[in-house]
Write a protein that holds these residues in place. Sequence first.
Motif, PDB file in Angstrom:
ATOM      1  N   ALA A   1       0.836  -1.205   0.000  1.00 24.22           N
ATOM      2  CA  ALA A   1       0.000   0.000   0.000  1.00 24.22           C
ATOM      3  C   ALA A   1       0.872   1.256   0.000  1.00 24.22           C
ATOM      4  N   VAL A   2       1.942   1.232   0.799  1.00 22.59           N
ATOM      5  CA  VAL A   2       2.853   2.390   0.822  1.00 22.59           C
ATOM      6  C   VAL A   2       3.517   2.543  -0.544  1.00 22.59           C
ATOM      7  N   ALA A   3       3.985   1.423  -1.103  1.00 18.69           N
ATOM      8  CA  ALA A   3       4.651   1.474  -2.411  1.00 18.69           C
ATOM      9  C   ALA A   3       3.707   2.026  -3.475  1.00 18.69           C
ATOM     10  N   ASP A   4       2.461   1.536  -3.480  1.00 13.27           N
ATOM     11  CA  ASP A   4       1.487   1.991  -4.482  1.00 13.27           C
ATOM     12  C   ASP A   4       1.189   3.476  -4.316  1.00 13.27           C
ATOM     13  N   HIS A   5       1.017   3.885  -3.072  1.00 15.73           N
ATOM     14  CA  HIS A   5       0.678   5.281  -2.793  1.00 15.73           C
ATOM     15  C   HIS A   5       1.739   6.221  -3.358  1.00 15.73           C
TER      16      HIS A   5
ATOM     17  N   ASP B   1       1.885   6.655   8.124  1.00 12.51           N
ATOM     18  CA  ASP B   1       1.347   7.913   8.642  1.00 12.51           C
ATOM     19  C   ASP B   1       1.575   9.073   7.676  1.00 12.51           C
ATOM     20  N   THR B   2       2.662   8.989   6.867  1.00 10.59           N
ATOM     21  CA  THR B   2       2.896  10.081   5.907  1.00 10.59           C
ATOM     22  C   THR B   2       1.810  10.102   4.842  1.00 10.59           C
ATOM     23  N   MET B   3       1.093   8.979   4.691  1.00  8.07           N
ATOM     24  CA  MET B   3       0.041   8.936   3.677  1.00  8.07           C
ATOM     25  C   MET B   3      -1.224   9.630   4.159  1.00  8.07           C
ATOM     26  N   GLN B   4      -1.328   9.860   5.475  1.00  8.58           N
ATOM     27  CA  GLN B   4      -2.473  10.590   6.018  1.00  8.58           C
ATOM     28  C   GLN B   4      -2.299  12.069   5.688  1.00  8.58           C
TER      29      GLN B   4
ATOM     30  N   ALA C   1      -8.182   7.551  -0.120  1.00  6.94           N
ATOM     31  CA  ALA C   1      -8.591   6.153  -0.272  1.00  6.94           C
ATOM     32  C   ALA C   1      -7.484   5.195   0.165  1.00  6.94           C
ATOM     33  N   SER C   2      -6.281   5.453  -0.327  1.00  5.08           N
ATOM     34  CA  SER C   2      -5.207   4.490  -0.051  1.00  5.08           C
ATOM     35  C   SER C   2      -4.854   4.463   1.430  1.00  5.08           C
ATOM     36  N   SER C   3      -4.858   5.636   2.069  1.00  2.00           N
ATOM     37  CA  SER C   3      -4.473   5.622   3.478  1.00  2.00           C
ATOM     38  C   SER C   3      -5.545   4.945   4.324  1.00  2.00           C
ATOM     39  N   THR C   4      -6.806   5.073   3.921  1.00  3.33           N
ATOM     40  CA  THR C   4      -7.864   4.393   4.663  1.00  3.33           C
ATOM     41  C   THR C   4      -7.658   2.885   4.608  1.00  3.33           C
ATOM     42  N   SER C   5      -7.421   2.439   3.390  1.00  5.35           N
ATOM     43  CA  SER C   5      -7.287   0.988   3.249  1.00  5.35           C
ATOM     44  C   SER C   5      -6.103   0.490   4.077  1.00  5.35           C
ATOM     45  N   THR C   6      -5.047   1.301   4.145  1.00  6.17           N
ATOM     46  CA  THR C   6      -3.889   0.894   4.932  1.00  6.17           C
ATOM     47  C   THR C   6      -4.240   0.830   6.404  1.00  6.17           C
ATOM     48  N   THR C   7      -4.923   1.903   6.865  1.00  2.01           N
ATOM     49  CA  THR C   7      -5.271   1.942   8.277  1.00  2.01           C
ATOM     50  C   THR C   7      -6.171   0.759   8.620  1.00  2.01           C
ATOM     51  N   ALA C   8      -7.081   0.469   7.696  1.00  8.29           N
ATOM     52  CA  ALA C   8      -7.978  -0.654   7.940  1.00  8.29           C
ATOM     53  C   ALA C   8      -7.201  -1.956   8.051  1.00  8.29           C
ATOM     54  N   GLN C   9      -6.108  -2.038   7.284  1.00 11.30           N
ATOM     55  CA  GLN C   9      -5.358  -3.285   7.295  1.00 11.30           C
ATOM     56  C   GLN C   9      -4.495  -3.450   8.547  1.00 11.30           C
ATOM     57  N   ARG C  10      -4.124  -2.323   9.157  1.00 10.44           N
ATOM     58  CA  ARG C  10      -3.134  -2.430  10.216  1.00 10.44           C
ATOM     59  C   ARG C  10      -3.530  -3.370  11.357  1.00 10.44           C
TER      60      ARG C  10
END
Lengths: 487, 487
Positions: free
Chosen positions: B256-260, B454-457, B467-476
């Motif tokens: 997710a970080v890489a894609d973002h 967190d930098t994606m927030q 969108a991407s940061s939400t999905s990441t947070t959801a995955q954590r």
Amino acid sequence: MKKLGFIDDTFLRFESRRQPLHIGTLMLFEPQGEAPKDFVSKLTERLRQSNMAAAPFNQRLVVRRGIHYWKETKDFDLAHHFVHVALPKPGRIRELLAMVSRVHCGHLDRAYPLWRLYLIEGLEDGRFAVYIKVHHALMDGVAGMRLLLKSMSTNLDTSLELPPPWEVPTKKSRTRNLPVPSPATGSLAALRSLAREHVNSVIPVLKEVRSNIQDIWNRNPDFVFGGQAPRSLFNQKVSATRRFAAQSYSTPRIKAVADHYQTTMNDVVLAMCGGALRRYLMDLHELPDRPLVAAVPVSVRRDNSELSNEISFTFAHLGTHLSDALQRMVAIKNCMDYNKAHLRKLSPDQSLVSGAIKLLPGALNAITGFSPDSVLGNVIISHVPGPRRTMYWQGAKLCGLYPASLVVDYGALNITLISRHDFVDVGIIACRKTVPQMQRLLKYLEDALVELEDTMQPPGPSSTPTASSTSTTAQRPAKETTVALEN
Amino acid sequence: MKKLGFIDDTFLRFESRRQPLHIGTLMLFEPQGEAPKDFVSKLTERLRQSNMAAAPFNQRLVVRRGIHYWKETKDFDLAHHFVHVALPKPGRIRELLAMVSRVHCGHLDRAYPLWRLYLIEGLEDGRFAVYIKVHHALMDGVAGMRLLLKSMSTNLDTSLELPPPWEVPTKKSRTRNLPVPSPATGSLAALRSLAREHVNSVIPVLKEVRSNIQDIWNRNPDFVFGGQAPRSLFNQKVSATRRFAAQSYSTPRIKAVADHYQTTMNDVVLAMCGGALRRYLMDLHELPDRPLVAAVPVSVRRDNSELSNEISFTFAHLGTHLSDALQRMVAIKNCMDYNKAHLRKLSPDQSLVSGAIKLLPGALNAITGFSPDSVLGNVIISHVPGPRRTMYWQGAKLCGLYPASLVVDYGALNITLISRHDFVDVGIIACRKTVPQMQRLLKYLEDALVELEDTMQPPGPSSTPTASSTSTTAQRPAKETTVALEN
């Protein structure tokens, strides 16, 4: 910082990748009374609190201009030295010996004090084991044995209050060590000082050499020197892999044979080794015509110290050319009696020099290749006196004490024995590749003891047994073999 | 008999007492369905029947006139290579890592084929483990990974019919190995032949060198060469003792970080390492002012072979001088993009020569001591592609695949990663004495990943998440750390 003595230092210099020079001891313990199931876990926790290592367990090696010193380490790391491990199922002695075989192969890391202790759980019979390895540069077998016993007690309760081996304060030897020739002071000067300090040794040693030469001239069968040994299976370059095998043999049975023939237990034990080695080599069609020669380390320690090396050695032939068990033992006894009479005339340092001189013919032969069928010696057999009473350690009874000693190039087999009041514990260590199926020796040692016992019986089936042979026969069923074969 | 290739041979030549050069892999398995309690004992029995080792598992080293050859062994001894062991209670991952740390220290015996596999039972959660070590002279990480995967299947039932790794037939590489200069043929002649065979390499390599010099002249921040690295804690002589730590990190989170940021997973992983190393060194007040430099091995294997070494390497700085996580990752990405663009222009052999040339400034510095604050590189970080689907071995599910790689003098820390579809399995190996409390890096890697997430927030607390940061947070919260800290 303390400079190492000559013999201690030698054990560091001669170490190599295939030839680590530490000595090990495997101990078997039986928790007493209603021992909880987590006895070993609790013991582990308790021992992990013991991080006040005493000398030599807190000393690491320091090298300055090529000279070795011991130096107290400031960052003692108990987790490196004290290790809790477990046997895989089914947890037989077989699994224990396989583990010790592997663990004994690993070198000690010279960045740390040169020892490691493994607390081993998972034996199916509820016992547990300890395997400790210590570099031979720190201490010899006698010193190590004394040190281990100082962490034990003859009283169960007292044993719970004693510190573990690495916290036991050790006694230094009062004997001055041979100095190490130092390149810094000039090796010639060092050799001169060595000669000066040992000028008193010269005359008795020269007398001994003269007697040795006379014995060679007269072909005295009881005199054995280095280089007389026939080349054998055991005298090849070794691999880095070891096999360890161990078993206990009844002390009263061995003592009965010794008493019957008015010889020592040590002679009986050497005769057992001779018999077992003869049969092992015959199985492989590898028995030399001439008798095998054992190098027998002799402790020259004259005090109750627990540090460094104070050992000399002598040679004994093992009568492996003789098919008769009694003849074999008599030949060994005569040879050992000769050795003892000669060693008694020498001081510790003198016996060391005399031992070195006896090595000379063999060393010259190894260099010149004059007699390719002969080697320095065939096998090392060492006998260390153990405790004479039941001992306890941390609330558990000691029920076996098996040494795992050195294997070196051209010396692929080492048999070391520790004699206790009830059992003689034998530890055999060998190069796994050079000495195939070495564990057979355990059974052959027992068979050799039976053979000697049988010589005490009168020959005819109708004759009445003598007093000593009866008592031996009565004892035989009581024999308890605590450790069995390894895979 | 087969002569060793140049790189394979180098791994034998550079091995020393404190620096064994084998690579290890720790695998975690979960028996499936209603697994019997004696699953591992049964598996042990079954594997003990598998003594038809295939190349390279049946090849031992032979030395003739100083040249190394592989030779098929006639007396293959499975009991030496396949070992069944158990963890002590309580059987946590902590005990497993302590065991692997110890076992990884031991040298492989050159009298036998250079590998050993440990089947490890006694994990409290019902899983079991396999640790395999293979000498780096036999294969590199990519080859080893492929070989291990060939003994596994994506199907549970099929996995029961596959042979163990040592019986899997291997594919030889079609790439010709660099020849070893042979003293027998004269080293000058050998060097000439080496030059002749690689004459095609000269022009692209010279172009690369010219570009390198321009980059140094222009102070291009994305160009890193050997010798630019600041001296650090990790760049000291090592002891012979290792510590191994391992943990799994969620692949979807890293992806997710890489894609973002439209970068690669490899760059994100390097950024995690940079962040973790920065914090580890700051804890110890040992963070250098200049950024740490990682040596990053690059596979130059262009076929699906499973033997020998086909590796080159490049350098990447890790942005450890930057306090901002995102800036750090961008710096690393630019550096790696530069490396990839340049590597793409070179053939495998050319990239090796080019890599060696990049080492030159550092090697010259090490010899001359011109810049005592600089070293060749600080840490090795290696990323090996793992399986992309759930794999089964002998009826059990693979749930972790942790590499234990090389530690060398002046390179006391090695981080190797295997990326699977669900987790990136990280294995860190370090000199126990030089790199204190190294296991902290496991937590700091996780923290560094969180920092990047967190930098994606969006910065303000009131702003809506993308969108991407939400999905990441959801995955954590779904992250599952399969392996925890070691003592």
